[in-house]
Write a protein that holds these residues in place. Structure first.
Motif, mmCIF file in Angstrom:
data_model
loop_
_atom_site.group_PDB
_atom_site.id
_atom_site.type_symbol
_atom_site.label_atom_id
_atom_site.label_comp_id
_atom_site.label_asym_id
_atom_site.label_seq_id
_atom_site.Cartn_x
_atom_site.Cartn_y
_atom_site.Cartn_z
ATOM 1 N N ASP A 80 42.166 -8.296 67.347
ATOM 2 C CA ASP A 80 41.869 -7.404 66.690
ATOM 3 C C ASP A 80 42.746 -7.845 64.569
ATOM 4 O O ASP A 80 42.308 -7.222 64.104
ATOM 5 C CB ASP A 80 43.710 -6.110 66.518
ATOM 6 C CG ASP A 80 43.790 -5.614 67.723
ATOM 7 O OD1 ASP A 80 42.262 -5.374 67.894
ATOM 8 O OD2 ASP A 80 44.491 -5.423 68.226
ATOM 9 N N ALA A 81 42.841 -9.105 64.253
ATOM 10 C CA ALA A 81 42.787 -9.188 63.047
ATOM 11 C C ALA A 81 41.531 -9.836 62.905
ATOM 12 O O ALA A 81 41.228 -11.196 62.189
ATOM 13 C CB ALA A 81 44.252 -10.319 63.116
ATOM 14 N N GLY A 82 40.916 -10.142 63.988
ATOM 15 C CA GLY A 82 39.443 -10.333 63.199
ATOM 16 C C GLY A 82 38.742 -12.015 63.896
ATOM 17 O O GLY A 82 37.633 -12.367 64.008
ATOM 18 N N LYS A 83 39.745 -12.076 64.844
ATOM 19 C CA LYS A 83 38.901 -13.802 65.070
ATOM 20 C C LYS A 83 38.134 -13.682 67.198
ATOM 21 O O LYS A 83 38.479 -11.959 67.489
ATOM 22 C CB LYS A 83 40.104 -14.660 66.473
ATOM 23 C CG LYS A 83 41.633 -14.516 64.633
ATOM 24 C CD LYS A 83 41.221 -15.797 64.222
ATOM 25 C CE LYS A 83 42.555 -15.737 63.407
ATOM 26 N NZ LYS A 83 41.462 -16.633 61.861
ATOM 27 N N ALA A 84 37.435 -14.811 67.375
ATOM 28 C CA ALA A 84 36.352 -14.586 68.119
ATOM 29 C C ALA A 84 36.826 -15.200 68.860
ATOM 30 O O ALA A 84 37.801 -16.371 68.795
ATOM 31 C CB ALA A 84 35.271 -14.913 67.593
ATOM 32 N N ILE A 85 37.240 -15.051 70.350
ATOM 33 C CA ILE A 85 37.831 -15.902 71.042
ATOM 34 C C ILE A 85 37.425 -15.584 72.365
ATOM 35 O O ILE A 85 36.494 -14.747 73.535
ATOM 36 C CB ILE A 85 38.731 -14.686 71.652
ATOM 37 C CG1 ILE A 85 40.399 -14.792 70.082
ATOM 38 C CG2 ILE A 85 39.965 -15.500 72.934
ATOM 39 C CD1 ILE A 85 41.364 -14.341 70.639
ATOM 40 N N ILE A 86 37.343 -16.900 73.249
ATOM 41 C CA ILE A 86 36.521 -16.885 74.621
ATOM 42 C C ILE A 86 38.296 -17.319 75.988
ATOM 43 O O ILE A 86 38.461 -18.810 74.798
ATOM 44 C CB ILE A 86 35.376 -17.977 74.608
ATOM 45 C CG1 ILE A 86 34.718 -17.868 73.329
ATOM 46 C CG2 ILE A 86 34.847 -18.742 76.089
ATOM 47 C CD1 ILE A 86 33.342 -18.770 73.150
ATOM 48 N N PHE A 87 38.128 -16.934 76.610
ATOM 49 C CA PHE A 87 38.859 -17.021 77.458
ATOM 50 C C PHE A 87 38.274 -17.506 78.880
ATOM 51 O O PHE A 87 38.300 -16.444 79.486
ATOM 52 C CB PHE A 87 39.742 -15.413 77.387
ATOM 53 C CG PHE A 87 40.939 -15.601 78.713
ATOM 54 C CD1 PHE A 87 41.871 -16.397 78.729
ATOM 55 C CD2 PHE A 87 40.821 -14.160 79.447
ATOM 56 C CE1 PHE A 87 42.979 -15.628 79.451
ATOM 57 C CE2 PHE A 87 41.879 -14.485 80.734
ATOM 58 C CZ PHE A 87 42.510 -15.336 80.274
ATOM 59 N N ILE A 88 38.786 -19.093 78.666
ATOM 60 C CA ILE A 88 38.169 -19.565 80.290
ATOM 61 C C ILE A 88 39.005 -19.213 81.477
ATOM 62 O O ILE A 88 40.575 -19.821 80.991
ATOM 63 C CB ILE A 88 38.083 -21.229 79.947
ATOM 64 C CG1 ILE A 88 37.018 -20.909 78.694
ATOM 65 C CG2 ILE A 88 37.358 -21.696 81.546
ATOM 66 C CD1 ILE A 88 37.074 -22.472 78.280
ATOM 67 N N THR A 89 39.406 -18.609 82.343
ATOM 68 C CA THR A 89 39.961 -18.328 83.382
ATOM 69 C C THR A 89 39.547 -18.914 84.614
ATOM 70 O O THR A 89 38.044 -18.667 85.049
ATOM 71 C CB THR A 89 40.682 -18.096 83.317
ATOM 72 O OG1 THR A 89 41.885 -17.173 84.305
ATOM 73 C CG2 THR A 89 39.399 -16.338 83.398
#
Lengths: 406, 502
Positions: free
Chosen positions: B188-197
């Motif tokens: 929501d703060a505008g970061k782009a996230i890659i979540f590896i799992t």
């Protein structure tokens, strides 16, 4: 190149029981036997080391530094050339040279095996020198007191030397197992202790001949001498003795132990991963003791070949730095018995050739140490070899031992 | 609005195509779930993105501009931040010191301005809801908080693109919930996230978009709103996977393992297992749940002879084995799947054959006297490889050439490859892919139905719940709760794991 794998790869139905030799070579070179890459690095490393030593001979030529001229440079290069030639003729150029090479090789191979078996079990045995001294002194003690027929006295000397060196190595193993004291430290210290102990022992009445004040022992009985292999030729310059046979037998025995026996399986498991060895029910601490004792025993036999094969009596420093050369040699031979034998012959040839070189030219024998060191540097840095010769040499060399801290 | 794009990334290692023309895109305000089995190429891909490897083909673009990273420094400068699975923190430093490590704000004379650093840490932690005490020492704070420090570290370096490598592996269920809250906040703060799992449930819960890697190539995309776990597993493995462990009711017999008032010390001589009593009966699976570091490791080591017992007794069958050696335990027909397969379970540079006989090498048929019979060992290894579906080119390749799942299968095959009456399995499926998990779970149930008693220690709550006939929860060295399998919710167990007595 990878660490030697065992057992032999199953390349198909015919290799399942395969020839013993094929299995042996597979163990040496890893899973997929690639002779070219297995031999390429050592051969190139030796070539590079010799090339660098030629440069060292040239640039260290004192005439060249006094006054540089083209003719002085020419002389220096000529000097280097004749040094290299002497190195070759002194080691392989004649029957006497080959005999000398083999005589030098015997203790080198045995001490190399001592260090190599330590590497295989993850232990860094710097103590071959001290173990040689202790084994050698045990052989002297037996040789000056017991005079029984040669076919009994020589085996007795071998066993005595094994026990003497084995106890010395075993102490380091015991310290590691009981207190965690690192074997690098303890074996270095035990080397010093052994060196001084030899001097002390040689001043006692038991060892010292009556009327002598210098530290030297009595001569061992003739029956304790290792028989000269070329004795039937009745020449005094053919020094090769039974020690080389002992060394080769020992190499095969160590090969069998490492790759064909449960004990060797334990050694190697501990060497690669002591945690897994412990998990699998092996007694890791006991293995440290037995590996170091065996390593000490092998070095002890090396010391014995110096005494019973060459010198026939002890004087301080009879181990002649062989125990330290053995470390380079084991690295060069990739801690595999066959590799150690090959490297032992190489170092033996350098020692034999070095003597000739010193006599024929002005180049001191210390250059041999430089060459040996360079060979190891180039072996340990295959990337360097690749860069120099612009060849692909396969994978990096495998892990030689598990660091200092473990 | 920033966009990070990977285009046609291909990476070859000798004999392996680790990444095969992979395309990926993530923008500000988006969480991309990157799903894949172990060895599918997730880590390679992210290492390329982070500048640790260079791609053989393809390019990385940020806002359409091609980038070239010579090392992580370049990647960080370009706004990429990585939160590693294993934290890179100095345990004896404070939170602030760890955050600024390497990029310390310095005052005149090169003195670190720790006050300024602390202020910035506090600012970041407030802005993104990452509650931490800037003065706390790392080793004193729980793993979940340590992870926040890692995140702050990345944000401190002005990352716009955050990569999380298996971030939930070390967290309790409650911590995972909190972590997802943080992820949402960052998005929501505008970061782009890659979540590896490789955890299906999590990726559905938190992602805005899901990309699935299989054998180095993009196997497909999925919309978390509409996809199911079964669909994702199918994409990941390439075939339908049974996610629920199929098992009948347990038929417990006589106890095979009885633990009475057991006390075990850890490496620092602190009490790790505080007077535990329980038993495991033949034909039942007992699961031990708990957050890592609550004495499970020491318990298992004590039961298998790897660690000394300070007090209490351990009985296998009717034999007291409190002070038995690992080999004696082995000879009591106990199988042990160790917690850390690469550290204890396998000798990585040994061949599969050698690993298969690692604990049984000393007796017939693998040896006579001190002579190894490698033909017998090879034959047995070949048989086990076949039977346990270890994917390998042969029995003579080194264990380190196998994927994690196949390494684990080697251990399971070795341990189950003989008649056993007690199985002690620690983290039997840690870090391995769903296909292998399914397989190993089936074997575990099979052993139970054959009449063995099984003790399963796992930090994966789902796993404990799926397998166990009885569940014990360990907290702070004690068993704090016991449940019948199937009659308890994850929330209840989660609370007990966190130390809230039921």
């Amino acid at each position: 190149m990878t660490e030697p794998q065992t057992p032999a790869p199953d390349n198909g139905p015919d290799s399942a029981s395969g020839s013993r030799w094929a299995a042996f070579m597979d163990d040496l070179t890893g899973v997929n036997v690639d002779w070219r890459s297995a031999l390429l690095v050592p051969v190139l490393a030796i070539t590079a080391a010799l090339a660098v030593s030629v440069i060292i001979i040239v640039v260290s030529d004192i005439e060249l530094w006094r006054e540089f001229s083209l003719s002085a440079l020419g002389d220096a290069i000529g000097q280097a050339g004749s040094a290299m030639w002497a190195l070759f003729t002194g080691s392989f150029g004649s029957l006497a040279a080959v005999s000398s090479t083999l005589a030098f090789s015997a203790p080198l191979i045995l001490a190399g095996l001592s260090v190599a078996i330590g590497f295989k079990a993850g232990l860094f045995n710097i103590g071959a020198e001290g173990q040689m001294l202790m084994g050698g002194m045990a052989a002297v003690a037996l040789g000056i007191t017991i005079d029984i027929p040669v076919f009994l006295n020589v085996p007795l000397a071998v066993i005595g030397a094994m026990v003497g060196g084995g106890i010395w190595g075993g102490i380091a193993g015991l310290l590691r197992a009981r207190t965690g004291a690192h074997e690098v430290i303890t074996t270095i210290m035990l080397n010093s202790i052994a060196g001084l102990a030899v001097i002390w022992m040689l001043s006692t009445d038991f060892f010292q001949p009556a009327g002598r004040q210098d530290p030297v022992s009595e001569d061992i009985a003739v029956s304790a001498r290792l028989p000269r292999l070329l004795g039937f030729l009745d020449r005094t310059d053919l020094r090769v003795h039974f020690g080389i046979i002992i060394a080769l037998i020992a190499a095969y025995a160590i090969y069998w132990l490492l790759y064909k026996s449960t004990i060797g399986f334990e050694f190697r498991a501990v060497g690669f991963n002591p945690d897994a060895a412990h998990y699998a029910g092996m007694k890791v601490t006991w293995l440290y003791v037995s590996v170091m004792a065996l390593a000490g025993g092998l070095a002890g036999i090396a010391g014995m070949t110096q005494i019973n094969g060459l010198l026939y009596r002890a004087s301080p420093g009879f181990a002649a730095g062989i125990g330290f050369d053995a470390i380079s040699l084991a690295l060069l031979g990739r801690s595999h018995p066959a590799g150690v034998v090959a490297a032992g012959f190489l170092f033996g040839a350098l020692r034999a050739g070095g003597l000739e070189m010193q006599v024929v030219t002005d180049v001191p024998i210390d250059l041999i140490g430089v060459i040996q060191a360079l060979v190891v540097v180039f072996i340990a840095a295959p990337a360097l070899i690749r860069a120099i010769f612009r060849v692909k040499t396969g994978e990096e060399i495998g892990q030689l031992t598990t660091g200092w801290g473990t | 609005m920033a966009t990070l794009e990977l285009r046609g990334i291909t990476k070859r290692f000798p004999g392996v195509l680790a990444n095969d023309s992979v395309d990926l895109e993530v923008s500000s305000g988006e969480i991309l779930g990157l799903l894949g089995e172990n060895g599918a190429g997730k880590t390679t891909l992210m290492n390329i993105l982070y500048g640790l490897y260079s791609a053989d083909e393809g390019e990385i673009l940020i806002d359409g501009v091609p980038q070239s990273f010579a090392g992580p420094g370049d990647a960080i400068a370009a706004g990429i931040g990585m939160v590693h699975q294993h934290f890179m923190l100095v345990p004896v430093f404070t939170v602030t010191e760890n955050v600024v490590l390497g990029v310390e704000p310095v005052g005149p004379g090169g003195v670190i301005n720790i006050k300024e650093a602390k202020r910035e840490v506090r600012e970041i932690s407030q802005k993104y809801g990452l509650e931490v005490d800037p003065d706390a020492i790392i080793e004193d704070i729980p793993v979940g908080i340590q992870q926040r420090v890692e995140i702050i570290k990345v944000l401190f370096r002005n990352a716009e693109f955050l990569i999380f490598d298996e971030p939930t592996a070390v967290l309790t269920p409650q911590e995972i919930e909190e972590f997802f809250g943080i992820l949402n906040g960052l998005r929501d703060a505008g970061k782009a996230i890659i979540f590896i799992t490789h955890k299906l449930k999590e990726v559905i819960e938190v992602s805005d978009d899901i990309a699935v890697l299989r054998r180095g190539a993009m196997a497909g995309r999925a919309d978390p709103a509409t996809t199911t776990e079964a669909d994702l597993a199918n994409l990941m493995v390439g075939r339908p996977v049974e996610l629920v462990v199929a098992k009948g009711a347990a038929q417990p017999g006589a106890p095979v393992l009885t633990v009475a008032d057991l006390v075990v010390l850890d490496d620092r001589d602190q009490v790790a297992v505080a007077s535990i009593s329980f038993d495991v009966k033949a034909g039942e699976i007992v699961g031990i749940a708990g957050v890592q570091g609550n004495g499970q490791t020491e318990l298992v080591e004590a039961l298998t002879g790897l660690r000394g017992v300070a007090a209490g007794t351990v009985t296998i069958g009717d034999k007291v084995v409190t002070h038995a050696t690992p080999r004696q335990i082995h000879e009591h027909s106990v199988a042990h799947i160790p917690e850390d397969r690469q550290r204890s379970g396998l000798v990585m540079s040994f061949s599969i054959t050698e690993n298969m006989v690692l604990d049984g090498y000393y007796h017939e048929p693998y040896s006579r006297g001190i002579k190894m019979d490698w033909d017998q060992a090879r034959a047995k290894a070949g048989e086990l490889v076949e039977q346990y579906d270890v994917r390998t080119p042969g029995t003579e390749v080194a264990a380190n050439t196998l994927s994690g799942g196949n390494q684990q299968k080697v251990i399971v095959a070795r341990e189950f490859g003989r008649e056993v009456r007690l199985v002690i399995a620690a983290q039997p499926t840690r870090g391995i892919d769903v296909g292998s998990i399914e397989y190993i779970h089936e074997r575990i149930v099979e052993e139970r139905d054959r009449g063995a008693g099984l003790l399963i220690v796992s930090t994966e709550l789902d796993e404990v719940m799926a397998l166990s006939d009885r569940i014990l929860v360990m907290f702070d060295g004690k068993v704090v709760a016991e449940y019948e399998g199937g009659a308890v919710t994850a929330e209840e167990i989660g609370l007990a794991m966190a130390g809230a007595a039921p």
